[in-house]
Write an enzyme that holds these catalytic residues in place. Structure first.
Site, mmCIF file in Angstrom:
data_model
loop_
_atom_site.group_PDB
_atom_site.id
_atom_site.type_symbol
_atom_site.label_atom_id
_atom_site.label_comp_id
_atom_site.label_asym_id
_atom_site.label_seq_id
_atom_site.Cartn_x
_atom_site.Cartn_y
_atom_site.Cartn_z
ATOM 1 C CB CYS A 40 -6.270 2.219 41.216
ATOM 2 S SG CYS A 40 -7.052 2.833 39.737
ATOM 3 C CD GLU A 41 -11.862 5.325 45.111
ATOM 4 O OE1 GLU A 41 -12.100 4.507 46.006
ATOM 5 O OE2 GLU A 41 -12.165 6.527 45.174
ATOM 6 C CG HIS A 42 -9.540 7.054 40.014
ATOM 7 N ND1 HIS A 42 -8.437 7.732 40.469
ATOM 8 C CD2 HIS A 42 -10.595 7.546 40.701
ATOM 9 C CE1 HIS A 42 -8.806 8.600 41.394
ATOM 10 N NE2 HIS A 42 -10.099 8.510 41.554
ATOM 11 C CG HIS A 43 -7.868 3.491 35.801
ATOM 12 N ND1 HIS A 43 -7.219 4.381 36.617
ATOM 13 C CD2 HIS A 43 -8.108 4.144 34.641
ATOM 14 C CE1 HIS A 43 -7.055 5.530 35.977
ATOM 15 N NE2 HIS A 43 -7.582 5.412 34.781
ATOM 16 C CD GLN A 100 0.810 5.291 46.340
ATOM 17 O OE1 GLN A 100 0.755 4.987 45.157
ATOM 18 N NE2 GLN A 100 1.931 5.636 46.930
ATOM 19 C CG HIS A 118 -0.662 3.518 40.829
ATOM 20 N ND1 HIS A 118 -1.881 3.755 41.416
ATOM 21 C CD2 HIS A 118 0.268 3.856 41.752
ATOM 22 C CE1 HIS A 118 -1.697 4.233 42.636
ATOM 23 N NE2 HIS A 118 -0.396 4.303 42.868
ATOM 24 C CB CYS A 135 -4.502 2.414 36.047
ATOM 25 S SG CYS A 135 -3.984 3.449 37.419
HETATM 26 ZN ZN ZN Z 1 -5.925 4.064 38.315
#
Ligand code: ZN
Length: 184
Positions: A75-78, A116, A144, A146
């Site tokens: 995941c590119e956020h975390h 996703q 996920h 995260c």
């Molecule tokens: Zn994430």
């Protein structure tokens, strides 16, 4: 990919969380992570079209379904893993593709920093563009890290995303049929 930059960054993170970067267990960690990133982000420089080039003529199949394609993404956020299964249904327009090629297509988009929802759409768009079916439906179910590791959601909870193109977008009866085959 700039391995030295990744290694320098990992050293900074380790120092940032208060670790001793010279202790035995961590000494090779920056290099290990840089090597791992080359593999898990290899899809960033890959073209899904390569895997969808070789098609075969086929008559008479209304819907082709490839279920349970296991994938691992980040995941590119975390920058934490999300992983699960992708399911692909398509209506051939006279041409089909080898089933392993659908799995390779999923891998191209999974092996990069992702969201996703976006990955689900990219897989559908790549199949529409290269295989040119009458319609495609992609469903992705994933856990996920995260979310589950931080206790925002219960472990084992899954996120479902769906992308439909062509006839699956226009005809809800066909969409329901494909979803029935996927969830059967
Ligand atoms: Zn994430």
């Amino acid at each position: 990919m700039d391995k030295e930059k990744i290694e320098a960054g990992v050293r900074m993170i380790l120092e940032g969380i208060g670790e001793d970067i010279n202790r035995e267990g961590l000494r090779e960690t920056p290099e290990r992570i840089a090597r791992m990133y080359e593999e898990i982000f290899a899809g960033s420089s890959e073209d899904a079209g390569v895997h969808l080039q070789k098609t075969f003529s086929a008559l008479g199949s209304d819907i082709v379904v490839e279920k349970d394609i296991v994938f691992y993404s980040t995941c590119e956020h975390h920058m934490m893993p999300f992983y699960g299964k992708a399911h692909i249904a398509y209506i051939p327009d006279g041409r089909v593709v080898g089933l392993s090629k659908l799995a390779r297509t999923v891998e191209v988009f999974a092996r990069r920093l992702q969201i996703q929802e976006q990955m689900t759409g990219q897989i559908a768009d790549a199949i529409m563009q290269h295989l040119k079916p009458k319609g495609v439906l992609v469903m992705v179910e994933a856990e996920h890290m995260c979310m589950t590791m931080r206790g925002v959601k219960k472990p084992g909870s899954r996120t479902l995303t769906l992308a439909s193109r062509g006839m699956f977008e226009e005809d809800c009866r066909l969409r329901e049929q494909a979803l029935g085959m996927i969830t059967a």
